[in-house]
Design a protein around this motif. Sequence first.
Motif, mmCIF file in Angstrom:
data_model
loop_
_atom_site.group_PDB
_atom_site.id
_atom_site.type_symbol
_atom_site.label_atom_id
_atom_site.label_comp_id
_atom_site.label_asym_id
_atom_site.label_seq_id
_atom_site.Cartn_x
_atom_site.Cartn_y
_atom_site.Cartn_z
ATOM 1 N N GLU A 141 35.628 20.125 23.414
ATOM 2 C CA GLU A 141 35.017 19.304 22.321
ATOM 3 C C GLU A 141 33.462 19.284 22.518
ATOM 4 O O GLU A 141 32.571 19.532 21.533
ATOM 5 C CB GLU A 141 35.788 18.092 21.936
ATOM 6 N N TYR A 185 37.206 25.511 14.799
ATOM 7 C CA TYR A 185 38.233 24.902 15.445
ATOM 8 C C TYR A 185 39.629 25.828 15.368
ATOM 9 O O TYR A 185 39.911 25.808 14.121
ATOM 10 C CB TYR A 185 38.465 23.436 14.992
ATOM 11 N N GLU A 221 34.238 12.806 22.205
ATOM 12 C CA GLU A 221 33.854 14.019 22.854
ATOM 13 C C GLU A 221 32.602 14.683 22.153
ATOM 14 O O GLU A 221 31.650 15.459 22.752
ATOM 15 C CB GLU A 221 34.744 14.925 23.268
ATOM 16 N N ARG A 222 32.803 14.713 20.852
ATOM 17 C CA ARG A 222 31.943 15.544 19.884
ATOM 18 C C ARG A 222 30.635 14.671 19.960
ATOM 19 O O ARG A 222 29.585 15.064 19.855
ATOM 20 C CB ARG A 222 32.615 15.704 18.480
ATOM 21 N N PHE A 225 44.613 17.866 20.558
ATOM 22 C CA PHE A 225 43.565 17.370 19.885
ATOM 23 C C PHE A 225 43.055 16.102 20.756
ATOM 24 O O PHE A 225 42.272 15.995 21.366
ATOM 25 C CB PHE A 225 43.463 17.028 18.590
ATOM 26 N N ASN A 226 43.845 14.771 20.554
ATOM 27 C CA ASN A 226 43.413 13.552 21.141
ATOM 28 C C ASN A 226 44.124 13.756 22.775
ATOM 29 O O ASN A 226 45.514 13.352 22.718
ATOM 30 C CB ASN A 226 43.772 12.466 20.596
ATOM 31 N N TYR A 286 39.677 10.470 21.096
ATOM 32 C CA TYR A 286 39.279 11.313 21.952
ATOM 33 C C TYR A 286 38.311 12.354 21.501
ATOM 34 O O TYR A 286 37.247 12.764 21.996
ATOM 35 C CB TYR A 286 40.346 11.855 22.862
ATOM 36 N N THR A 287 38.854 13.148 20.559
ATOM 37 C CA THR A 287 37.979 14.246 20.179
ATOM 38 C C THR A 287 36.656 13.640 19.425
ATOM 39 O O THR A 287 35.738 14.394 19.669
ATOM 40 C CB THR A 287 38.825 15.022 18.771
ATOM 41 N N GLY A 291 44.046 22.284 23.302
ATOM 42 C CA GLY A 291 42.760 21.925 22.487
ATOM 43 C C GLY A 291 41.406 22.731 22.896
ATOM 44 O O GLY A 291 41.743 23.877 23.230
#
Length: 330
Positions: free
Chosen positions: A160, A290, A199-200, A146-147, A195-196, A157
């Motif tokens: 994203e 996801y 990015e989203r 994820f991150n 991070y996720t 991941g």
Amino acid sequence: MRVTIKDIAKYCGVSSGTVDRALNNRPGIKEKTKQKVLQAAKDLKYRPDFTARSLVKGRTMTLGIVLFDLYNRSYAQLLTAVELKAREYGYFLYIALTDKDMENEKQCIEYLANHKVDGIILFSVNKGTEFEEYLHGFSIPIITIFNFLSADWEYVGIPERAAMKNGVSHIIDKGYKQFIYISPPLKYKGITNIYTQEERLQGFLEALASNDLKEAEIIRHNDYLDYLEKINFRQRERTAIICSCDLYALEVMRFLKTKGYSIPLDVGIMGFDNIDVLKYVTPALTTIEYPVEAIGDKAVESLVHKIEKGSYITKENTELSYRFIAGESI
């Protein structure tokens, strides 16, 4: 007193090597003899000595996983997938929860290292060179999920940004003109690893820019329902509320229903994750799937490959696919 392999061998009138082959399903033993040994082990209540086994193999046959919490159904789904896949490979799992606290996360990692886990799956709230040097100091295989940390660490991941951009583009094609974006974790930008979420957000903004739409209202705090309460959606241009995860979307949906709004007639809603409880929600939530189970499987598979064969699975396999789910809320 603990029953040993020698006790089973004596009981069955065979060698210790024969018992070892039977218990570990190795070749070189007749099926009749194997079944005799397995039945004897059951009758004598034999339990493997994992400490001795770890000394022989040079491994404890344990993995660790560090997560934020289990409030988000996605994390619970992920944990279930990781535990099942680890067990499939013969590993037990230590679970450590950080509550999104940077110091707690370090304590969790140290706890796992002190218990000699063979590898760690890390959903990190920390970031930066100093933290990465700290991780390197443990000399334990680590996979991040994820991150993202950096290219120095194996990562599992999805893309994203592309996933969110794709989802919002679908919604724009439905004729929505105004957008509200809800992501409370963005308030931690520059402080912790989000991070996720970053990015989203970028994917959302890129979708708007690609369609010549003005920048939306972006809510970066937990009081997003108070913000929505001030809006009369029936007096606005056609509006969609984009949430950075399904939990926020479900809260928004519940709130708007209590205010008498019709979804999607008065306002559209999109989430992100496709958590398993959505099957009970009406109208069906539009979201991005996801693949948490696939991420858990791939993380364990790659980590075990590193532990047992010295290398992670190639990075081409670590960015998994997503899926836009066109529900009834848009």
